[in-house]
Design a protein around this motif. Structure first.
Motif, PDB file in Angstrom:
ATOM      1  N   SER A 159      51.336  50.968  41.234  1.00  0.00           N
ATOM      2  CA  SER A 159      50.817  50.760  40.016  1.00  0.00           C
ATOM      3  C   SER A 159      50.118  49.306  39.920  1.00  0.00           C
ATOM      4  CB  SER A 159      52.148  50.247  38.863  1.00  0.00           C
ATOM      5  OG  SER A 159      52.929  51.375  38.863  1.00  0.00           O
ATOM      6  N   CYS A 160      50.292  48.578  40.954  1.00  0.00           N
ATOM      7  CA  CYS A 160      49.668  47.256  41.021  1.00  0.00           C
ATOM      8  C   CYS A 160      49.670  46.505  42.574  1.00  0.00           C
ATOM      9  CB  CYS A 160      49.719  46.114  40.206  1.00  0.00           C
ATOM     10  SG  CYS A 160      51.076  45.477  40.173  1.00  0.00           S
ATOM     11  N   ILE A 166      46.053  41.629  42.108  1.00  0.00           N
ATOM     12  CA  ILE A 166      46.597  40.189  41.564  1.00  0.00           C
ATOM     13  C   ILE A 166      46.613  39.558  43.047  1.00  0.00           C
ATOM     14  CG2 ILE A 166      48.433  38.659  40.747  1.00  0.00           C
ATOM     15  CD1 ILE A 166      49.515  41.477  39.526  1.00  0.00           C
ATOM     16  N   PHE A 167      45.541  38.588  43.173  1.00  0.00           N
ATOM     17  CA  PHE A 167      45.439  37.647  44.240  1.00  0.00           C
ATOM     18  C   PHE A 167      46.213  36.732  44.256  1.00  0.00           C
ATOM     19  CE2 PHE A 167      41.367  39.960  45.388  1.00  0.00           C
ATOM     20  CZ  PHE A 167      41.465  39.989  46.943  1.00  0.00           C
ATOM     21  N   VAL A 168      46.945  36.183  45.510  1.00  0.00           N
ATOM     22  CA  VAL A 168      47.754  34.986  45.311  1.00  0.00           C
ATOM     23  C   VAL A 168      47.258  34.317  46.639  1.00  0.00           C
ATOM     24  CG1 VAL A 168      49.792  35.737  44.202  1.00  0.00           C
ATOM     25  CG2 VAL A 168      49.698  35.984  46.620  1.00  0.00           C
ATOM     26  N   VAL A 203      42.435  41.955  38.845  1.00  0.00           N
ATOM     27  CA  VAL A 203      43.058  41.635  37.490  1.00  0.00           C
ATOM     28  C   VAL A 203      43.425  40.207  37.243  1.00  0.00           C
ATOM     29  CG1 VAL A 203      44.660  42.075  35.843  1.00  0.00           C
ATOM     30  CG2 VAL A 203      43.975  43.954  37.114  1.00  0.00           C
ATOM     31  N   SER A 204      43.695  39.589  38.297  1.00  0.00           N
ATOM     32  CA  SER A 204      44.221  37.826  38.095  1.00  0.00           C
ATOM     33  C   SER A 204      44.159  37.357  39.531  1.00  0.00           C
ATOM     34  CB  SER A 204      45.529  38.027  37.903  1.00  0.00           C
ATOM     35  OG  SER A 204      45.912  36.781  37.340  1.00  0.00           O
ATOM     36  N   PHE A 205      44.257  36.069  39.458  1.00  0.00           N
ATOM     37  CA  PHE A 205      44.122  35.100  40.598  1.00  0.00           C
ATOM     38  C   PHE A 205      45.134  34.020  40.514  1.00  0.00           C
ATOM     39  CE2 PHE A 205      42.430  31.906  43.477  1.00  0.00           C
ATOM     40  CZ  PHE A 205      41.970  32.667  44.657  1.00  0.00           C
ATOM     41  N   LEU A 206      46.089  33.846  41.316  1.00  0.00           N
ATOM     42  CA  LEU A 206      46.874  32.860  41.143  1.00  0.00           C
ATOM     43  C   LEU A 206      47.113  32.145  42.438  1.00  0.00           C
ATOM     44  CD1 LEU A 206      49.899  34.738  39.758  1.00  0.00           C
ATOM     45  CD2 LEU A 206      48.340  33.414  38.380  1.00  0.00           C
ATOM     46  N   SER A 207      47.000  30.519  42.179  1.00  0.00           N
ATOM     47  CA  SER A 207      47.287  29.705  43.269  1.00  0.00           C
ATOM     48  C   SER A 207      48.587  29.269  43.526  1.00  0.00           C
ATOM     49  CB  SER A 207      46.279  28.290  42.970  1.00  0.00           C
ATOM     50  OG  SER A 207      44.980  28.851  42.938  1.00  0.00           O
ATOM     51  N   LYS A 208      49.023  29.274  44.707  1.00  0.00           N
ATOM     52  CA  LYS A 208      50.300  28.831  45.073  1.00  0.00           C
ATOM     53  C   LYS A 208      50.435  27.396  44.970  1.00  0.00           C
ATOM     54  CE  LYS A 208      50.783  32.461  48.292  1.00  0.00           C
ATOM     55  NZ  LYS A 208      50.992  32.821  49.768  1.00  0.00           N
ATOM     56  N   GLU A 261      53.418  37.956  34.057  1.00  0.00           N
ATOM     57  CA  GLU A 261      52.365  38.231  33.156  1.00  0.00           C
ATOM     58  C   GLU A 261      51.183  38.895  33.830  1.00  0.00           C
ATOM     59  OE1 GLU A 261      49.140  35.567  30.545  1.00  0.00           O
ATOM     60  OE2 GLU A 261      51.234  35.094  30.426  1.00  0.00           O
ATOM     61  N   ALA A 262      50.785  38.508  34.975  1.00  0.00           N
ATOM     62  CA  ALA A 262      49.797  39.106  35.416  1.00  0.00           C
ATOM     63  C   ALA A 262      50.150  40.537  35.962  1.00  0.00           C
ATOM     64  CB  ALA A 262      49.368  38.124  36.828  1.00  0.00           C
TER      65      ALA A 262
END
Length: 140
Positions: free
Chosen positions: A67-68, A97-99, A117-122, A131-132
């Motif tokens: 699904s993702c 979703i990139f991390v 869809v999203s990009f999150l920094s650790k 949420e992402a």
């Protein structure tokens, strides 16, 4: 038979909405990050599969079932950018979703331009990641 770096689990007991029945792929070369994210999503009723790298992810026989995809940017071998490119070239519409621990605005822009869809920094919060993932699942 799965190798020791790939693990599949079923949903937790109880009523689970359709979004939480989703299959979430987690690709990160850091085993502790992979395991922590997998545990978090399994605790919320999601099914997960964990992969140590892009090559391993592409080799899974059920690539189209996800699904993702939660994807680290910097990994040895195939990095996240290359995996995103290969998935797009093969017309595999898996929301990504990139991390990353080394994110900046240019990287975020690149990821989103590439269809993420999203990009999150650790470090990121559990809520931000959840949420992402929900956004990714509903965009699919």
């Amino acid at each position: 038979m799965k190798n020791k770096n790939s693990r599949s689990t079923g949903p937790a007991s109880g009523a689970i909405n359709s979004a939480r029945q989703a299959l979430v792929a987690i690709v990160d070369d850091d085993e502790s990050v992979r395991d922590a994210i997998g545990s978090l999503f399994r605790s919320m009723g999601f099914r997960t599969e964990l992969f140590a790298g892009g090559e391993q992810f592409l080799a899974t026989p059920h690539l189209l079932d996800f699904s993702c995809l939660i994807l680290d940017v910097q990994m040895p071998g195939m990095n996240g950018w290359e995996l995103q490119r290969r998935l797009a070239a093969a017309s595999h519409p898996i929301p990504i979703i990139f991390v990353t621990a080394f994110g900046d605005e240019n990287m975020q822009a690149r990821a989103l331009r590439g269809g993420a869809v999203s990009f999150l920094s650790k470090p990121f919060s559990e809520d931000a990641l959840l949420e992402a993932v929900q956004l990714a699942i509903h965009s699919n």
